[in-house]
Enzyme design. Structure first.
Site, short mmCIF file in Angstrom:
data_model
loop_
_atom_site.label_atom_id
_atom_site.label_comp_id
_atom_site.label_asym_id
_atom_site.label_seq_id
_atom_site.Cartn_x
_atom_site.Cartn_y
_atom_site.Cartn_z
N ASP A 304 13.17 -20.07 24.07
CA ASP A 304 12.02 -20.11 24.97
C ASP A 304 12.11 -21.35 25.87
OD1 ASP A 304 11.55 -18.54 22.68
OD2 ASP A 304 9.38 -18.71 22.88
N GLU A 428 14.35 -7.65 20.96
CA GLU A 428 14.42 -7.69 19.49
C GLU A 428 14.12 -6.35 18.83
OE1 GLU A 428 11.84 -10.98 18.64
OE2 GLU A 428 13.46 -12.43 18.90
N LYS A 525 11.33 -4.35 23.16
CA LYS A 525 10.22 -5.25 22.92
C LYS A 525 9.93 -6.08 24.18
CE LYS A 525 8.91 -8.83 19.56
NZ LYS A 525 9.46 -9.82 18.62
O1 IFM Z 1 11.88 -16.41 21.22
C1 IFM Z 1 10.87 -15.45 21.14
C2 IFM Z 1 11.52 -14.09 21.12
O2 IFM Z 1 12.24 -13.84 22.29
C3 IFM Z 1 10.48 -13.01 20.94
N1 IFM Z 1 9.73 -13.26 19.74
C4 IFM Z 1 9.04 -14.56 19.77
C5 IFM Z 1 10.02 -15.70 19.94
C6 IFM Z 1 9.27 -17.03 20.02
O3 IFM Z 1 8.45 -17.08 21.14
#
Ligand code: IFM
Length: 660
Positions: A304, A428, A525
């Site tokens: 992120d 994901e 997702k």
């Molecule tokens: O890094 C992200 C991921 O891309 C999606 N699920 C949440 C994570 C943390 O924000």
């Protein structure tokens, strides 16, 4: 309407925990949730110290070689906000009124609470507070207690209690249910397993005074918490003046003025405010997925930072960007050890971590997201491009080289070209696939960058040739029949997800369906191929075809999704759609669109909303130190005014609908 002040009226009827997150304060080191002064049952107070965590063994039902070994959980330290209050020995109160105003211009939170006893004695508790950006050890409070309709004895006291980190009983893998016992020796607190310590510098208080009706009892209180044992003792007034000055400087270089939509204006300032507040500044801490505003994702750092947050910092506050990148440099030895443990050359950064070690217990959506190596390299490259700080890159070139070495060993040359198998891309809901387009494109970019850097520095010349060659031959899957980019080798062969018969309450899918059910379907997702299209030049017709194919398959269950689709919609000139996506990203937490703002802000999305405005509507890019913009303003926004700092020079840019 003051677009720098956020009040309760701006967010409507929201839970106590939501309010605690939205009005939280932080300074990169310390974060304080805006919990109620008299603790409510449903409240989750929180004080966090960035990168202060406790570790404990991950217990697997079935373990396997190389699985992550330890949890790292950011510790919720104390409740520094709740007080004990009594009027003439009565300590049961009803909260009869509450007003909260976050002055984002000054970085100060102003709250007023009216508490009433059964007998109708009403006291006003006024609190001004801030986490100091001048002295990052300090959480400062100025308290005024006014007897509104009585004369009597008022007692207010504060003891710092340890609180449980337990967040809730619900099943939700995005929060962790764990409590931590710290060992106290004087003012030193130690987490027994991680061995990390911090020190406190504050006294509890107990003030008892007879007050006349209309009289106010006033005092200030500084709470100091630090990883260092030494403290200086500034005054509240001095810190307040510095806070105001620091925020004035921050807004001068980071504000975005939006003419056309005042709610959005406030929303974007709210996001920038939180971005400024939660970024680690010391090279040893980073940016938690939820900032320093909640326990969600245990205070972990992910990709992120590099892909969603760093663009904002690189373009507006390069010093903060440099600290965030320095964190990666400092954990490079852990990334080298991890690659070795997995049997590969070079370095592989952890998918989620605080101390640099992998802490994702679920490797298909964790360690397998090896794109993180290229994401980090991408951010270093962007930093270099925008700031011109080649010295920093040259000094830390081993990070770029070591991570590049991983690709050469993890991928392989086949008849089709350089292939990378067994990875998970950003999406994901699709795991452990071959040749994820985003991963391959990013690795390609990384390998070119490493080859250029090696050539410039006259290092590793033989390897540089291999890096260049693998980048040139990178395999990119394309479906001739559909004329679209393949998200990966198998995605287009999968069964489509039955969106029509998936009721709204079954989203996010991850909370309602087993991963196997999700992985075997065409369902996303979050932005994946489309994220790559935001970053790299691709013929616009191709982007359009890919967008039209992948967007309808995207649930946007991840908060990292909509902002990216918004930027790419702008690139496609679909400004109405771009505006819709942007708007949802810009006010995601203010409106609690994801339904879990109680766990903390969605930091990446906040960075994404900056991308939506600056990369999307303003079409900003930099090449050879030269800024170019493309006007993609939607009809709802008349103009955008913002500042970027390119190679040390501040430039104010205006994108105006009249000049379209
Ligand atoms: O890094 C992200 C991921 O891309 C999606 N699920 C949440 C994570 C943390 O924000």
């Amino acid at each position: 309407m003051n677009d720098f002040i956020l009040t309760l009226e701006d967010i409507g009827n929201r839970s106590v925990q939501n309010i605690e997150t939205l009005f939280a304060q932080a300074n990169g080191a310390l974060g304080v949730r805006a919990s109620l002064p008299i603790k409510a049952k449903e409240s989750t107070p929180g004080i966090f110290l960035n990168a202060f965590y406790e570790s404990h063994d991950i217990v697997y039902g079935e373990n396997a070689y190389g699985y992550a070994k330890q949890h790292q959980t950011m510790v919720n330290l104390f409740d520094l906000r709740s007080i004990e209050l009594s009027i003439d020995d009565v300590s049961e109160f009803l909260l009869v009124d509450q007003s909260v105003a976050l002055d984002m211009k000054k970085g100060i939170l102003k709250e007023t609470y009216l508490y009433q006893t059964k007998e109708g004695k009403t006291i006003e508790y006024r609190l001004e507070s801030f986490t100091s950006h001048f002295d990052r050890t300090v959480y400062a409070q100025k308290i005024d207690l006014k007897a509104l309709n009585f004369s009597g004895e008022v007692e207010v006291s504060k003891k710092a209690q340890k609180i449980s980190t337990k967040q809730g009983e619900d099943f939700d893998p995005r929060i962790k249910d764990a409590s931590v016992e710290l060992i106290q020796t004087g003012n030193k607190y130690t987490a027994p397993n991680s061995g990390l310590s911090f020190y406190t510098h504050f006294d509890s208080y107990d003030k008892k005074q007879y007050v006349e009706e209309g009289q106010t009892l006033s005092f200030t209180q500084l709470y100091q918490i630090s990883r260092e044992a030494e403290f200086t003792s500034p005054s509240y007034e001095e810190l307040e003046a510095k806070q105001i000055a620091i925020f004035a400087d921050f807004w001068a270089i980071s504000d975005i003025e939006i003419d056309g939509d005042r709610h959005l204006q406030k929303g974007i300032r709210f996001n920038l405010y939180h971005l400024f507040n939660s970024a680690g500044r010391d090279g040893h801490s980073n940016f938690c997925a939820k900032g320093l505003t909640g326990e969600g994702y245990e205070g972990h750092y992910f990709w992120d930072t590099e892909m969603y947050l760093l663009p904002f910092f690189i373009y507006t506050q390069p010093e903060i960007a440099k600290s965030l990148l320095s964190y990666r440099v400092n954990i490079l030895p852990k990334a080298q050890a991890r690659a070795k443990e997995l049997g590969f050359k070079g370095a592989l950064f952890a998918w989620r971590t605080i101390n640099g070690e992998e802490t994702s217990a679920y490797y298909p959506a964790g360690t397998a997201q090896v794109h993180i190596n290229a994401d980090i390299a991408f951010a270093f490259e962007l930093y270099e491009k925008v700031t011109g700080d080649t010295a920093f890159i040259d000094e830390n070139c081993e990070l770029i080289f070591e991570t590049a070495r991983f690709w050469l060993d993890y991928g392989f040359m086949s008849k089709r070209g350089f292939e990378i198998h067994e990875v998970t891309g950003p999406d994901e809901y699709t795991a452990l696939v071959n040749n994820n387009y985003y991963t391959n494109k990013m690795a390609q970019n990384h390998l070119y960058y490493a080859a250029r850097l090696a050539k410039k520095l006259k290092k590793y010349e033989k390897e540089a040739v291999e890096w260049f060659d693998s980048a040139e031959k990178m395999y990119i899957g394309f479906d001739q029949a559909l004329q679209i980019t393949q998200q990966d080798d198998s995605f287009l062969m999968k069964e489509p997800w039955d969106f029509e018969h998936t009721p709204k309450d079954r989203y996010p899918l991850l909370l309602h369906f087993h991963p196997m059910k999700i992985y075997k379907h065409q369902v996303l997702k979050q932005a994946d191929t489309i994220l790559a299209h935001m970053l790299f030049d691709t013929p616009i017709e191709q982007i359009a075809r890919d967008f039209d194919f992948y967007e309808p398959l995207t649930t946007h269950d991840s908060s990292l999704s909509k902002a990216i689709y918004g930027v790419v919609a702008s690139k496609l000139g679909r400004s109405e759609l771009a505006y819709r996506f942007f708007k949802e990203a810009a006010i995601m937490d203010l409106e609690d669109f994801q339904g879990n703002a109680s766990h903390g802000i969605h930091a990446a999305n906040m960075g994404g909303s900056w991308l939506g405005l600056i990369y999307g509507f303003a079409g900003l890019s930099v090449e050879n130190g030269e800024v170019t913009t493309k006007n993609h303003l939607p009809k709802e926004i008349k103009s955008l005014k913002f500042t970027v700092t390119i190679r040390g020079v501040k430039q104010q840019l205006v994108i105006d609908s009249y000049k379209k």
